[in-house]
Design a protein around this motif. Structure first.
Motif, PDB file in Angstrom:
ATOM      1  N   LEU A 106       2.727  -4.916  -0.153  1.00  0.00           N
ATOM      2  CA  LEU A 106       4.062  -4.114  -0.763  1.00  0.00           C
ATOM      3  C   LEU A 106       5.050  -5.273  -1.342  1.00  0.00           C
ATOM      4  CD1 LEU A 106       4.230  -0.915   1.075  1.00  0.00           C
ATOM      5  CD2 LEU A 106       3.407  -1.154  -1.227  1.00  0.00           C
ATOM      6  N   VAL A 107       5.381  -6.240  -0.166  1.00  0.00           N
ATOM      7  CA  VAL A 107       6.239  -7.141  -0.699  1.00  0.00           C
ATOM      8  C   VAL A 107       5.637  -8.114  -1.724  1.00  0.00           C
ATOM      9  CG1 VAL A 107       7.352  -9.327   0.171  1.00  0.00           C
ATOM     10  CG2 VAL A 107       7.415  -7.078   1.637  1.00  0.00           C
ATOM     11  N   GLY A 108       4.630  -8.418  -1.887  1.00  0.00           N
ATOM     12  CA  GLY A 108       3.957  -9.269  -2.950  1.00  0.00           C
ATOM     13  C   GLY A 108       4.070  -8.378  -4.316  1.00  0.00           C
ATOM     14  N   LEU A 109       4.003  -7.082  -4.220  1.00  0.00           N
ATOM     15  CA  LEU A 109       4.003  -6.094  -5.626  1.00  0.00           C
ATOM     16  C   LEU A 109       5.365  -6.212  -6.106  1.00  0.00           C
ATOM     17  CD1 LEU A 109       1.593  -3.220  -4.715  1.00  0.00           C
ATOM     18  CD2 LEU A 109       1.039  -5.119  -6.518  1.00  0.00           C
ATOM     19  N   LEU A 110       6.286  -6.289  -4.947  1.00  0.00           N
ATOM     20  CA  LEU A 110       7.697  -6.160  -5.487  1.00  0.00           C
ATOM     21  C   LEU A 110       8.173  -7.311  -6.141  1.00  0.00           C
ATOM     22  CD1 LEU A 110      10.519  -4.834  -5.262  1.00  0.00           C
ATOM     23  CD2 LEU A 110      10.911  -5.747  -3.119  1.00  0.00           C
ATOM     24  N   ILE A 111       7.736  -8.770  -5.456  1.00  0.00           N
ATOM     25  CA  ILE A 111       7.909  -9.894  -6.239  1.00  0.00           C
ATOM     26  C   ILE A 111       7.196  -9.957  -7.536  1.00  0.00           C
ATOM     27  CG2 ILE A 111       7.312 -12.435  -5.827  1.00  0.00           C
ATOM     28  CD1 ILE A 111       7.868 -11.922  -2.687  1.00  0.00           C
TER      29      ILE A 111
ATOM     30  N   PRO B 133       2.832   0.640 -14.949  1.00  0.00           N
ATOM     31  CA  PRO B 133       1.462   1.142 -14.636  1.00  0.00           C
ATOM     32  C   PRO B 133       0.554  -0.090 -13.989  1.00  0.00           C
ATOM     33  CG  PRO B 133       2.290   1.440 -17.189  1.00  0.00           C
ATOM     34  CD  PRO B 133       3.008   0.676 -16.361  1.00  0.00           C
ATOM     35  N   THR B 134       0.854  -1.252 -14.316  1.00  0.00           N
ATOM     36  CA  THR B 134       0.157  -2.351 -13.736  1.00  0.00           C
ATOM     37  C   THR B 134       0.363  -2.430 -12.176  1.00  0.00           C
ATOM     38  OG1 THR B 134      -0.152  -3.748 -15.703  1.00  0.00           O
ATOM     39  CG2 THR B 134      -0.354  -5.040 -13.650  1.00  0.00           C
ATOM     40  N   VAL B 135       1.645  -2.556 -11.779  1.00  0.00           N
ATOM     41  CA  VAL B 135       1.998  -2.368 -10.408  1.00  0.00           C
ATOM     42  C   VAL B 135       1.664  -1.221  -9.589  1.00  0.00           C
ATOM     43  CG1 VAL B 135       3.843  -2.623  -8.783  1.00  0.00           C
ATOM     44  CG2 VAL B 135       3.964  -4.169 -10.848  1.00  0.00           C
ATOM     45  N   GLY B 136       1.583  -0.138 -10.402  1.00  0.00           N
ATOM     46  CA  GLY B 136       1.251   1.269  -9.828  1.00  0.00           C
ATOM     47  C   GLY B 136      -0.267   1.168  -9.604  1.00  0.00           C
ATOM     48  N   ILE B 137      -1.084   0.527 -10.397  1.00  0.00           N
ATOM     49  CA  ILE B 137      -2.572   0.638 -10.250  1.00  0.00           C
ATOM     50  C   ILE B 137      -2.745  -0.311  -9.104  1.00  0.00           C
ATOM     51  CG2 ILE B 137      -4.819  -0.442 -11.030  1.00  0.00           C
ATOM     52  CD1 ILE B 137      -3.653   1.126 -13.940  1.00  0.00           C
ATOM     53  N   LEU B 138      -2.134  -1.453  -9.043  1.00  0.00           N
ATOM     54  CA  LEU B 138      -2.424  -2.567  -8.070  1.00  0.00           C
ATOM     55  C   LEU B 138      -1.892  -2.046  -6.698  1.00  0.00           C
ATOM     56  CD1 LEU B 138      -1.092  -5.946  -9.584  1.00  0.00           C
ATOM     57  CD2 LEU B 138      -3.676  -5.004  -8.983  1.00  0.00           C
ATOM     58  N   GLY B 139      -0.782  -1.109  -6.690  1.00  0.00           N
ATOM     59  CA  GLY B 139      -0.237  -0.397  -5.309  1.00  0.00           C
ATOM     60  C   GLY B 139      -1.261   0.541  -5.014  1.00  0.00           C
ATOM     61  N   PHE B 140      -2.125   1.168  -5.744  1.00  0.00           N
ATOM     62  CA  PHE B 140      -3.121   2.299  -5.262  1.00  0.00           C
ATOM     63  C   PHE B 140      -4.261   1.672  -4.884  1.00  0.00           C
ATOM     64  CE2 PHE B 140      -6.758   4.708  -6.638  1.00  0.00           C
ATOM     65  CZ  PHE B 140      -6.673   5.626  -5.826  1.00  0.00           C
ATOM     66  N   LEU B 141      -4.637   0.344  -5.310  1.00  0.00           N
ATOM     67  CA  LEU B 141      -5.830  -0.383  -4.664  1.00  0.00           C
ATOM     68  C   LEU B 141      -5.469  -1.106  -3.721  1.00  0.00           C
ATOM     69  CD1 LEU B 141      -6.996  -2.029  -8.172  1.00  0.00           C
ATOM     70  CD2 LEU B 141      -8.145   0.027  -7.118  1.00  0.00           C
ATOM     71  N   LEU B 142      -4.391  -1.461  -3.406  1.00  0.00           N
ATOM     72  CA  LEU B 142      -3.785  -2.050  -2.187  1.00  0.00           C
ATOM     73  C   LEU B 142      -3.916  -0.859  -0.952  1.00  0.00           C
ATOM     74  CD1 LEU B 142      -2.443  -4.335  -0.451  1.00  0.00           C
ATOM     75  CD2 LEU B 142      -0.452  -3.136  -0.903  1.00  0.00           C
ATOM     76  N   PHE B 143      -3.267   0.274  -1.162  1.00  0.00           N
ATOM     77  CA  PHE B 143      -3.413   1.503  -0.182  1.00  0.00           C
ATOM     78  C   PHE B 143      -4.709   1.776  -0.030  1.00  0.00           C
ATOM     79  CE2 PHE B 143       1.075   1.905  -0.898  1.00  0.00           C
ATOM     80  CZ  PHE B 143       1.362   2.563   0.413  1.00  0.00           C
ATOM     81  N   THR B 144      -5.560   1.873  -0.977  1.00  0.00           N
ATOM     82  CA  THR B 144      -6.915   2.463  -0.965  1.00  0.00           C
ATOM     83  C   THR B 144      -7.847   1.267  -0.099  1.00  0.00           C
ATOM     84  OG1 THR B 144      -6.878   3.506  -3.105  1.00  0.00           O
ATOM     85  CG2 THR B 144      -8.990   3.132  -2.232  1.00  0.00           C
ATOM     86  N   TYR B 145      -7.605   0.203  -0.426  1.00  0.00           N
ATOM     87  CA  TYR B 145      -8.618  -0.961   0.514  1.00  0.00           C
ATOM     88  C   TYR B 145      -8.091  -1.171   1.915  1.00  0.00           C
ATOM     89  CZ  TYR B 145     -11.569  -2.174  -3.427  1.00  0.00           C
ATOM     90  OH  TYR B 145     -12.507  -1.971  -4.384  1.00  0.00           O
ATOM     91  N   VAL B 146      -6.758  -0.950   2.092  1.00  0.00           N
ATOM     92  CA  VAL B 146      -6.328  -1.313   3.408  1.00  0.00           C
ATOM     93  C   VAL B 146      -6.528  -0.034   4.206  1.00  0.00           C
ATOM     94  CG1 VAL B 146      -4.163  -1.284   4.709  1.00  0.00           C
ATOM     95  CG2 VAL B 146      -4.518  -2.743   2.731  1.00  0.00           C
ATOM     96  N   TYR B 147      -6.577   1.280   3.716  1.00  0.00           N
ATOM     97  CA  TYR B 147      -6.758   2.380   4.437  1.00  0.00           C
ATOM     98  C   TYR B 147      -8.274   2.469   4.706  1.00  0.00           C
ATOM     99  CZ  TYR B 147      -2.551   4.931   5.140  1.00  0.00           C
ATOM    100  OH  TYR B 147      -1.441   5.370   5.614  1.00  0.00           O
TER     101      TYR B 147
END
Length: 104
Positions: free
Chosen positions: A31-36, A53-67
């Motif tokens: 999340l800090v990386g996405l903010l930067i 939208p790019t940061v939103g999609i990357l955030g969704f993928l981040l949450f999905t893979y981490v969970y």
């Protein structure tokens, strides 16, 4: 008489909303990386309607893979999987000098 309280959660791993142990740190770092990334793209002049939208999609993928990794491997399973991948399949020794020099 002295009454002592027992702390029963001393050796338990950290858990936050289903994320176990180091996955909380992975999500926070992501999340800090996405903010930067958002800030750098905004400062660089990339249009906001492309950044969000790019940061939103990357955030969704981040949450999905981490969970997914948290539920699949558990608290320390991902580290064990990575460590097992670094174990060599065989140790090859083509020279006897290593073993003959041990007795000296």
């Amino acid at each position: 008489m002295i009454v002592f309280e027992i702390n029963k959660g001393v050796n338990k791993e950290i858990e936050f909303r289903g994320l176990k142990a180091q996955y909380v740190a992975y999500l926070a770092a992501g999340l800090v990386g996405l903010l930067i990334l958002f800030a750098a793209a905004y400062i660089a002049g990339v249009p906001v309607y492309f950044i969000i939208p790019t940061v939103g999609i990357l955030g969704f993928l981040l949450f999905t893979y981490v969970y997914k990794f948290s539920h699949k491997y558990g608290a320390h399973g991902l580290m064990k999987k990575i460590a097992f991948g670094k174990v060599p399949t065989a140790i090859v020794c083509r020279d006897r000098k290593i073993f003959t020099s041990l007795s000296k």
